[in-house]
Design an enzyme around this catalytic site. Structure first.
Site, short mmCIF file in Angstrom:
data_model
loop_
_atom_site.label_atom_id
_atom_site.label_comp_id
_atom_site.label_asym_id
_atom_site.label_seq_id
_atom_site.Cartn_x
_atom_site.Cartn_y
_atom_site.Cartn_z
N LEU A 1 0.83 -1.20 0.00
CA LEU A 1 0.00 0.00 0.00
C LEU A 1 0.87 1.25 0.00
CD1 LEU A 1 -1.54 -2.13 2.30
CD2 LEU A 1 -3.34 -0.53 1.66
N ASP A 2 0.49 2.21 -0.82
CA ASP A 2 1.07 3.54 -0.75
C ASP A 2 0.53 4.21 0.52
OD1 ASP A 2 2.34 5.99 -1.65
OD2 ASP A 2 0.34 6.68 -2.17
N LYS A 3 1.22 5.25 0.99
CA LYS A 3 0.77 5.92 2.22
C LYS A 3 -0.23 7.05 1.92
CE LYS A 3 3.17 9.11 4.30
NZ LYS A 3 2.17 10.21 4.42
N VAL B 1 -1.75 -1.08 -3.93
CA VAL B 1 -2.83 -0.11 -3.78
C VAL B 1 -2.21 1.28 -3.72
CG1 VAL B 1 -4.87 0.55 -2.45
CG2 VAL B 1 -4.10 -1.83 -2.43
#
Length: 614
Positions: free
Chosen positions: A313-315, A509
């Site tokens: 996941l990206d932040k 994501v």
């Protein structure tokens, strides 16, 4: 565009084939009932031939790729039916096969589109100085050393160096950083960033084709082209089923020397349960996920989603909201929080800065009535000052406000502030009134979503961010990630995705342009489409149409159930087909009745596949 045209032509081709088969079946039936059986046979044969020829072409293409598909069984049954004088059986098989092709083409047609949206973000023209005169020119004409005017809201067309005092840039699409950045004179500004402050001058340091944003586009295209095309689940059983069919037909011929029984075996063996049931189950699953606000772009993507073992996941904009919000207001004696926020938001109505927008939204959400500012002077990238309700107000950095407050700084108010936060000082009537603390907040549903992913069978969770490593580490520790990676460039995110492939199928994501290459490289790319960039939505195989993460977990459950139902349909269909081949070899199923039996099997299998809709 070529890929899109090819998909359209393929669908039209399938419709034409099913039109031939259906028309022949009806016309031949009418002739047969009108006591013209000879003419009916010619019509059924004529309707079968186009489907058979198209099937031979498809088999040849598959064999050149090294694929042995179940299309061979369908071709054998149609050819044998025509050769042994059973045109009606051949037409029935052609109808079933053409219908299966149409359904499969529809499933594959839902696959992701080309990167038109990503290319659409690239600026087509720029304002270039010719002496002291501005001219609008195509970006292809820009050369290193050209001086450009970047207006507020413009996307930088090329990489360059800031030629004025300061440039306020929104880099979120490139780096994932949610807060705007001040690039001082002489600093490098990257193409694809957006101007979030006053207009400034930029000196190009390389042409558009060599700039950062163009590189991101190339990364996405390379990642997409490296992925294998979707392989039908049915073809995994092709060699075994084909061998079994030929064996039963051969044994039947050796024992009985009856060509009609051999034909019946081949007709019953037509693998329509595989060709039809799998796309029906996957399309049903895609329909269910769409109702949840999760757009899955193809049956292959849904199947891959059901097998994900690692989630990256990206932040910014993914596990956080991607927008700075007020987390705290610290005040000096004599000033109330509401007064400070109202004064700052009122003054910031005259500013186009993204932080100003956050302050205004916060004040409005608290029901504060904002006043119109006058005598406003803004120093881009530093602060803004003016008169609000007859009081002198200054909003900006600590030093900016201190200079207008008797050089009294707000250092005492800055103690113990999270280093990931941004602070805005507020001065009123020559006094430092307080500071406003803003931060990109973690989504409330992030932790429950990650826990649900683990319960759903995901074995590894990775946080991959373009933001600073210390900020990423803090968020990762808070949410319990197995691995946290910060300061990642777009190509570093791609490398992170590829390094995780050894642990199983990977889902990525993200929501920004910087995530697009990684989304394309992952087995399953998921874009936050509600607030994400169009480029990430086009690169991804799945787009979340709502600004929530919870539907993604539900979509994974739907994908696994749909795949299970598809597998059940394959096993049940093949089992019934093998049983029917046994009856046909014993002479209990003539060719036409065998074709109709196979059609009944098809209906049963499709009804089972439709359970994926529930």
């Amino acid at each position: 565009m070529k890929l899109h045209i090819r998909e359209i032509l393929r669908r039209k081709h399938s419709r034409i084939l099913i039109g031939f088969a259906a028309t022949g079946l009806v016309a031949g039936g009418l002739l047969s009932w009108s006591e013209n059986p000879g003419e009916a046979g010619w019509v059924w044969s004529a309707a079968t031939v186009p489907v058979l020829l198209a099937l031979f072409v498809q088999i040849a293409v598959s064999l050149r790729r090294g694929d042995i598909g179940l299309d061979i069984v369908a071709a054998l049954s149609m050819s044998a039916a025509l050769a042994f004088g059973e045109p009606l059986a051949a037409n029935v098989v052609a109808m079933m096969y053409a219908g299966g092709q149409l359904l499969e083409d529809f499933a594959q047609g839902r696959a992701k589109k080309e990167m038109t949206a990503l290319m659409g973000r690239v600026a087509q023209t720029a304002m270039r100085y010719n002496g002291d005169v501005l001219q609008q020119v195509p970006i292809a004409d820009i050369k290193a050393g050209d001086r450009l005017l970047i207006r507020q809201g413009d996307v930088l067309p090329v990489d360059g160096r800031v030629a004025t005092d300061v440039a306020v840039l929104d880099l979120s699409a490139l780096t994932g950083e949610s807060l705007p950045q001040n690039i001082m004179k002489g600093g490098e500004a990257l193409s694809g960033a957006a101007s979030a402050g006053a207009a400034f001058e930029l000196v190009a340091i390389r042409p558009a084709a060599e700039s950062t944003y163009a590189g991101i586009v190339r990364l996405v295209e390379a990642a997409q082209s490296s992925k294998a095309p979707m392989v039908r689940m049915a073809d995994r059983y092709a060699i075994g089923f084909l061998a079994l069919t030929v064996t039963i037909a051969a044994v039947t011929w050796l024992v009985t020397q009856d060509t009609i029984r051999v034909l019946s075996v081949l007709v019953v063996a037509t693998p329509c349960p595989l060709i039809l049931a799998v796309p029906v189950a996957l399309i049903s699953g895609m329909s269910r996920t769409a109702r949840m606000g999760v757009l899955v772009k193809g049956g292959g993507v849904l199947e891959a989603l059901s097998q994900v073992q690692t989630v990256i996941l990206d932040k910014t904009g993914t596990v956080t909201h991607g927008q700075a919000t007020i987390t705290e207001i610290r005040t000096r004696a004599g000033f109330a929080e509401a007064d400070i926020l109202k004064a700052a938001a009122s003054l910031d109505q005259a500013s186009g800065h993204v932080v100003a927008t956050a302050l205004i939204k916060a004040a409005q959400s608290k029901g504060l009535a904002l006043s119109a500012p006058v005598q406003v002077v803004e120093t881009p990238g530093t602060g803004i000052e003016g008169i609000v309700d007859g009081r002198k107000v200054a909003v900006g950095g600590n030093s900016f406000v201190a200079e207008r407050s008797g050089n009294v700084r707000a250092d005492d108010l800055l103690q113990d502030i999270d280093p990931a936060a941004m602070t805005v000082a507020v001065g009123i009537d020559g006094n430092v009134a307080g500071i406003i603390v803003l931060q990109d907040q973690v989504r409330l549903d992030a932790k429950p979503m990650l826990d649900a992913l683990r319960r759903a069978g995901v074995k590894r969770l990775v946080l991959a961010s373009g933001d600073r490593s210390d900020i990423a580490e803090k968020v990762g520790k808070q949410l319990g990630f197995d691995l946290v990676l910060g300061d990642l460039s777009p190509d570093a995110k791609v490398a992170a995705v590829r390094s995780e492939v050894a642990n199983g199928p990977v889902m990525m994501v993200g929501d920004g342009v910087n995530d697009a290459p990684a989304l394309a490289a992952a087995d399953v790319g998921v874009a936050m489409g509600a607030h994400g960039t169009a480029s990430s939505s086009e690169a991804a195989g799945i787009v979340l149409l709502v600004d929530e993460l919870a539907p993604l977990v539900r979509a994974m459950a739907v994908a696994r159930r749909s795949r299970m139902i598809a597998a059940q349909s394959v096993v049940a269909g093949l089992g019934l087909s093998v049983a029917a081949m046994g009856f046909a070899s014993l002479g209990f199923l003539p060719p036409v009745q065998g074709a109709l039996t196979q059609e009944a099997i098809d209906v049963a299998v499709i009804l089972n596949a439709l359970r994926a809709l529930r």
